[in-house]
Design an enzyme around this catalytic site. Structure first.
Site, PDB file in Angstrom:
ATOM      1  N   HIS A  32      55.941  23.832 -30.233  1.00 29.38           N
ATOM      2  CA  HIS A  32      54.546  23.781 -29.787  1.00 29.38           C
ATOM      3  C   HIS A  32      54.173  22.379 -29.295  1.00 29.38           C
ATOM      4  O   HIS A  32      53.495  22.221 -28.280  1.00 29.38           O
ATOM      5  CB  HIS A  32      53.633  24.215 -30.944  1.00 29.38           C
ATOM      6  CG  HIS A  32      52.180  24.153 -30.647  1.00 29.38           C
ATOM      7  ND1 HIS A  32      51.550  25.113 -29.885  1.00 29.38           N
ATOM      8  CD2 HIS A  32      51.221  23.266 -31.001  1.00 29.38           C
ATOM      9  CE1 HIS A  32      50.268  24.812 -29.788  1.00 29.38           C
ATOM     10  NE2 HIS A  32      50.049  23.689 -30.459  1.00 29.38           N
ATOM     11  N   THR A  90      43.826  19.827 -27.147  1.00 27.32           N
ATOM     12  CA  THR A  90      44.401  19.038 -26.066  1.00 27.32           C
ATOM     13  C   THR A  90      44.832  19.906 -24.887  1.00 27.32           C
ATOM     14  O   THR A  90      44.726  19.487 -23.729  1.00 27.32           O
ATOM     15  CB  THR A  90      45.582  18.209 -26.614  1.00 27.32           C
ATOM     16  OG1 THR A  90      45.063  17.323 -27.625  1.00 27.32           O
ATOM     17  CG2 THR A  90      46.255  17.403 -25.540  1.00 27.32           C
ATOM     18  N   PHE A  91      45.287  21.106 -25.163  1.00 30.54           N
ATOM     19  CA  PHE A  91      45.723  22.012 -24.092  1.00 30.54           C
ATOM     20  C   PHE A  91      44.591  22.298 -23.105  1.00 30.54           C
ATOM     21  O   PHE A  91      44.837  22.493 -21.912  1.00 30.54           O
ATOM     22  CB  PHE A  91      46.240  23.321 -24.697  1.00 30.54           C
ATOM     23  CG  PHE A  91      46.825  24.262 -23.690  1.00 30.54           C
ATOM     24  CD1 PHE A  91      48.133  24.096 -23.243  1.00 30.54           C
ATOM     25  CD2 PHE A  91      46.082  25.318 -23.183  1.00 30.54           C
ATOM     26  CE1 PHE A  91      48.673  24.962 -22.303  1.00 30.54           C
ATOM     27  CE2 PHE A  91      46.617  26.187 -22.245  1.00 30.54           C
ATOM     28  CZ  PHE A  91      47.919  26.015 -21.802  1.00 30.54           C
ATOM     29  N   GLU A  92      43.353  22.300 -23.582  1.00 26.61           N
ATOM     30  CA  GLU A  92      42.207  22.626 -22.731  1.00 26.61           C
ATOM     31  C   GLU A  92      41.679  21.441 -21.922  1.00 26.61           C
ATOM     32  O   GLU A  92      40.792  21.609 -21.076  1.00 26.61           O
ATOM     33  CB  GLU A  92      41.067  23.200 -23.593  1.00 26.61           C
ATOM     34  CG  GLU A  92      41.379  24.568 -24.172  1.00 26.61           C
ATOM     35  CD  GLU A  92      42.300  24.539 -25.392  1.00 26.61           C
ATOM     36  OE1 GLU A  92      42.966  25.564 -25.645  1.00 26.61           O
ATOM     37  OE2 GLU A  92      42.380  23.501 -26.087  1.00 26.61           O
ATOM     38  N   THR A 108      57.801  23.132 -34.866  1.00 26.92           N
ATOM     39  CA  THR A 108      58.071  24.105 -33.805  1.00 26.92           C
ATOM     40  C   THR A 108      57.994  23.412 -32.447  1.00 26.92           C
ATOM     41  O   THR A 108      57.496  22.288 -32.347  1.00 26.92           O
ATOM     42  CB  THR A 108      57.036  25.256 -33.829  1.00 26.92           C
ATOM     43  OG1 THR A 108      55.759  24.728 -33.444  1.00 26.92           O
ATOM     44  CG2 THR A 108      56.937  25.884 -35.222  1.00 26.92           C
ATOM     45  N   VAL A 120      50.099  16.159 -32.881  1.00 26.07           N
ATOM     46  CA  VAL A 120      51.019  15.638 -33.890  1.00 26.07           C
ATOM     47  C   VAL A 120      52.189  16.610 -33.995  1.00 26.07           C
ATOM     48  O   VAL A 120      51.991  17.824 -34.140  1.00 26.07           O
ATOM     49  CB  VAL A 120      50.310  15.463 -35.249  1.00 26.07           C
ATOM     50  CG1 VAL A 120      51.294  14.985 -36.312  1.00 26.07           C
ATOM     51  CG2 VAL A 120      49.135  14.485 -35.118  1.00 26.07           C
TER      52      VAL A 120
END
Length: 160
Positions: A88, A57-59, A86, A82
């Site tokens: 993240h 998803t970050f990309e 942490t 999900v």
């Protein structure tokens, strides 16, 4: 879970629009459902799309920006994050949301936000458009992108 309050489905012939889909690869079962929902929407709107897969998803934002620069009228971004133990989750969700918003605004392009941000796998599966799911976010994101692309085209033509 939301689900209620959604607008009635409105379709139109979107065959003249250039559409791209950028989809993350994590959570295969959920992503398969999101992509299937996108395909259903494209059929209902008589549209076709180029699909590009990215690692996660970050990309999504950087590839969505590259597609917008190539002149696509609509970019549908699909992903799932999900929550874990942490921070993240917060970083990725925020980066994806901010990045995709920036793509839409910087390029004046319709971006369908099909990124699921869920507390657990069950929530993601409930939104993936799979058999037994309560929602079909792939379809919804695609429909929103196509309807917005039509609105933007009308504004450019002087017919809001």
């Amino acid at each position: 879970m939301a689900g209620h309050g959604a607008p009635d489905a409105e379709t139109f012939d979107a065959s003249g629009l250039r559409v791209a889909v950028v989809a993350a690869s994590w959570h295969t079962q959920v992503m398969d459902g999101l992509l299937a929902g996108t395909e259903r929407a494209l059929r209902d709107f008589n549209a076709t799309a180029t699909t590009v897969r990215v690692p996660g998803t970050f990309e999504l934002p950087v590839v969505a920006a590259a597609l917008a620069q190539q002149g696509y009228d609509a970019v549908v971004a699909l992903g799932v994050v999900v929550r874990g133990g942490t921070p993240h989750f917060e970083y990725v969700c925020s980066a994806a949301t901010d990045g995709l918003t920036r793509v839409a605004l910087d390029h004046t392009v319709a971006v369908g936000f099909g990124v699921l941000t869920c507390d657990n796998d069950e929530q993601a599966l409930d939104r993936a458009g799979l058999e037994g799911s309560k929602e079909d976010k792939g379809y919804e994101a695609t429909s929103a992108a196509l309807l917005t692309a039509r609105t933007l085209a009308g504004l450019r033509d002087g017919t809001p």
